[in-house]
Design an enzyme around this catalytic site. Structure first.
Site, PDB file in Angstrom:
ATOM      1  N   ALA A 181     -11.746 -29.262 -21.715  1.00  0.00           N
ATOM      2  CA  ALA A 181     -11.656 -27.948 -21.060  1.00  0.00           C
ATOM      3  C   ALA A 181     -12.506 -26.902 -21.771  1.00  0.00           C
ATOM      4  O   ALA A 181     -13.199 -27.174 -22.750  1.00  0.00           O
ATOM      5  CB  ALA A 181     -10.192 -27.499 -21.032  1.00  0.00           C
ATOM      6  N   TYR A 184     -16.342 -26.693 -23.673  1.00  0.00           N
ATOM      7  CA  TYR A 184     -16.792 -27.489 -24.818  1.00  0.00           C
ATOM      8  C   TYR A 184     -17.453 -28.794 -24.347  1.00  0.00           C
ATOM      9  O   TYR A 184     -17.653 -28.999 -23.153  1.00  0.00           O
ATOM     10  CB  TYR A 184     -15.626 -27.694 -25.801  1.00  0.00           C
ATOM     11  CG  TYR A 184     -15.158 -26.354 -26.306  1.00  0.00           C
ATOM     12  CD1 TYR A 184     -16.042 -25.530 -27.007  1.00  0.00           C
ATOM     13  CD2 TYR A 184     -13.897 -25.856 -26.007  1.00  0.00           C
ATOM     14  CE1 TYR A 184     -15.662 -24.260 -27.432  1.00  0.00           C
ATOM     15  CE2 TYR A 184     -13.505 -24.583 -26.425  1.00  0.00           C
ATOM     16  CZ  TYR A 184     -14.395 -23.789 -27.139  1.00  0.00           C
ATOM     17  OH  TYR A 184     -14.039 -22.534 -27.543  1.00  0.00           O
ATOM     18  N   ARG A 231      -6.870 -32.669 -21.217  1.00  0.00           N
ATOM     19  CA  ARG A 231      -6.828 -31.271 -20.759  1.00  0.00           C
ATOM     20  C   ARG A 231      -8.128 -30.909 -20.049  1.00  0.00           C
ATOM     21  O   ARG A 231      -9.219 -31.159 -20.564  1.00  0.00           O
ATOM     22  CB  ARG A 231      -6.611 -30.318 -21.935  1.00  0.00           C
ATOM     23  CG  ARG A 231      -6.259 -28.914 -21.451  1.00  0.00           C
ATOM     24  CD  ARG A 231      -5.861 -27.973 -22.573  1.00  0.00           C
ATOM     25  NE  ARG A 231      -4.839 -27.041 -22.089  1.00  0.00           N
ATOM     26  CZ  ARG A 231      -4.736 -25.773 -22.470  1.00  0.00           C
ATOM     27  NH1 ARG A 231      -5.549 -25.279 -23.376  1.00  0.00           N
ATOM     28  NH2 ARG A 231      -3.792 -24.992 -21.972  1.00  0.00           N
ATOM     29  N   ARG A 271      -9.776 -19.035 -14.240  1.00  0.00           N
ATOM     30  CA  ARG A 271     -11.225 -19.177 -14.182  1.00  0.00           C
ATOM     31  C   ARG A 271     -11.877 -18.988 -15.534  1.00  0.00           C
ATOM     32  O   ARG A 271     -12.988 -19.396 -15.754  1.00  0.00           O
ATOM     33  CB  ARG A 271     -11.820 -18.110 -13.249  1.00  0.00           C
ATOM     34  CG  ARG A 271     -11.587 -18.413 -11.802  1.00  0.00           C
ATOM     35  CD  ARG A 271     -12.432 -17.492 -10.947  1.00  0.00           C
ATOM     36  NE  ARG A 271     -11.926 -17.469  -9.590  1.00  0.00           N
ATOM     37  CZ  ARG A 271     -12.183 -18.404  -8.697  1.00  0.00           C
ATOM     38  NH1 ARG A 271     -12.943 -19.427  -8.991  1.00  0.00           N
ATOM     39  NH2 ARG A 271     -11.670 -18.328  -7.490  1.00  0.00           N
ATOM     40  N   GLY A 300      -1.157 -17.938 -18.057  1.00  0.00           N
ATOM     41  CA  GLY A 300      -0.538 -16.749 -17.506  1.00  0.00           C
ATOM     42  C   GLY A 300       0.863 -16.925 -16.955  1.00  0.00           C
ATOM     43  O   GLY A 300       1.315 -16.093 -16.156  1.00  0.00           O
TER      44      GLY A 300
END
Ligand code: FNR
Length: 366
Positions: A181, A184, A231, A271, A300
């Protein structure tokens, strides 16, 4: 407030979790000399452990060339594995389950981190321009144009992940999470904006997904699929990545990962990462049909929205990042509906105990 879905048990691969509040992987840039996690890290992770709770330890470079930020821990030396063992022991002493996140930053590095001072590697020779790079001395400098990996260098890269996975096993972790994710290396290969290769690792979705799948397979050979998670951040733009057709790419990636029978898939809904404050694209739910095994979502969430997501079948567990930094006993607070400590952004990265191990737990407040 009880949040019954969030506080119901869940089996992920080989492990039985008592609840579904997961600690998200969180880079804190506080490793000691040699990028060895220190005693403070053991205290920090121990504080954030609950009986039967899952913690995903911060992104940890599998090889020196995979480092791009100062004082991030590694898992490529015996000393690092010993440092991690103390962290693992602290978590196990409190009945927790801990996975290590295996990391290579790719082009999100600087030659000052690289052995021999060479340029960082990437799928293609395209520099990050929207962000600044760190140096080991915490200076901020422009990112350099990375060197595109040669085809015959890719096997050694996969071996670096395998070695990191072996060292994590020796350190006593309960599993590992492949970091695919947040812009990277593995995501640089996945996304069309950062991967312009014309060999077997670029072009088609099949080719762009190849490195992630080969790395995951190598890690599975060490750990068994039931102790490996992956991930992903399908809609991420942070680090100048981004894909022209995220649903097309990730429906393929998820279908291929599903064949591997992993312990879980972990997806970030936003995003921008890390610690984005934006809106989540609703399309994340379009990917749900491609993944029927345990799914962790992050980004979030509140206790209420996490409980609702699990109830609706959008997720099986929810990872919390910033709230876990500020609330060592986050699961207990969410279960009781207790107020949360506010997090202090200025102590997210670097420093010592302040903003790391000194956030109070409820019991300390009396
Ligand atoms: C992060 N995030 C992150 N993600 C990851 O995969 N590996 C990592 O090491 C880090 N490091 C990290 C450090 C800090 C200080 C922040 C704030 C974030 C992203 C994190 O795991 C999570 O996805 C986001 O923070 C969104 O979740 P919250 O904070 O909204 O619950």
């Amino acid at each position: 407030m009880s949040l019954p879905s969030l506080f119901s048990p869940l089996r992920i691969g080989r492990h039985d979790l008592a609840h579904r509040v997961v600690m998200a992987p969180l880079t804190r840039m506080r490793a000691g000399p040699g990028n060895v996690p220190n005693g403070l890290a053991a205290t920090y992770y121990g504080q954030r452990t609950s009986e039967g709770g899952l913690l995903i330890a911060e992104a940890t470079q599998v090889t020196p060339s995979g480092q791009g930020y100062p004082a991030t821990p590694g898992i490529h030396s015996a000393e690092q594995a010993q440092g991690w063992k103390k962290v693992v022991d602290a978590v196990h002493a409190r009945g927790g389950v801990i996975f290590l996140q295996l990391w290579h930053v790719g082009r999100s590095s600087h030659s000052s981190f690289q052995p021999g001072g060479v340029l960082p590697v990437a799928p293609s020779a395209i520099a990050i321009t929207s962000l600044a790079s760190f140096t080991p001395e915490w200076k901020q400098v422009p990112y350099e144009t990375p060197r595109a990996l040669a085809l015959d260098e890719i096997p050694a890269l996969i071996e670096a992940y395998r070695d990191g996975a072996r060292n994590a096993l020796a350190a006593g972790f309960d599993g590992v999470e492949v970091h695919g994710a947040n812009g990277y290396l593995l995501e640089q290969f996945l996304h069309s904006r950062s991967n312009k290769r014309s060999d077997a690792y670029g072009g088609t979705v099949d080719n762009r997904a190849r490195l992630l799948l080969e790395v995951t397979q190598a890690v599975i050979e060490v750990w068994g699929a039931d102790r490996v998670g992956v991930r992903l951040s399908p809609f991420n733009l942070y680090g100048d990545v981004g894909d022209d057709d995220p649903i097309g790419l990730y429906s393929h990636v998820l279908a291929r990962l599903a064949e591997l029978d992993l312990a879980y898939l972990h997806m970030i809904v936003g995003r921008d990462g890390p610690g984005f404050d934006g809106e989540s694209p609703p399309e994340i739910d379009d990917l749900r049909p491609f993944w029927r095994k345990p799914l962790i979502l992050a980004g979030g969430f509140t206790g209420e929205s996490a409980d609702a997501a699990i109830r609706a079948g959008r997720a099986d567990a929810v990872a919390f990042g910033r709230q876990f930094i500020a609330n060592p006993d986050l699961p207990q607070r969410l279960r009781r509906g207790a107020p949360l400590n506010a997090y202090n952004r200025s102590t997210f990265y670097g420093g010592g105990a302040a903003g790391y191990t000194d956030y109070p737990a409820l019991e300390m407040e009396g």
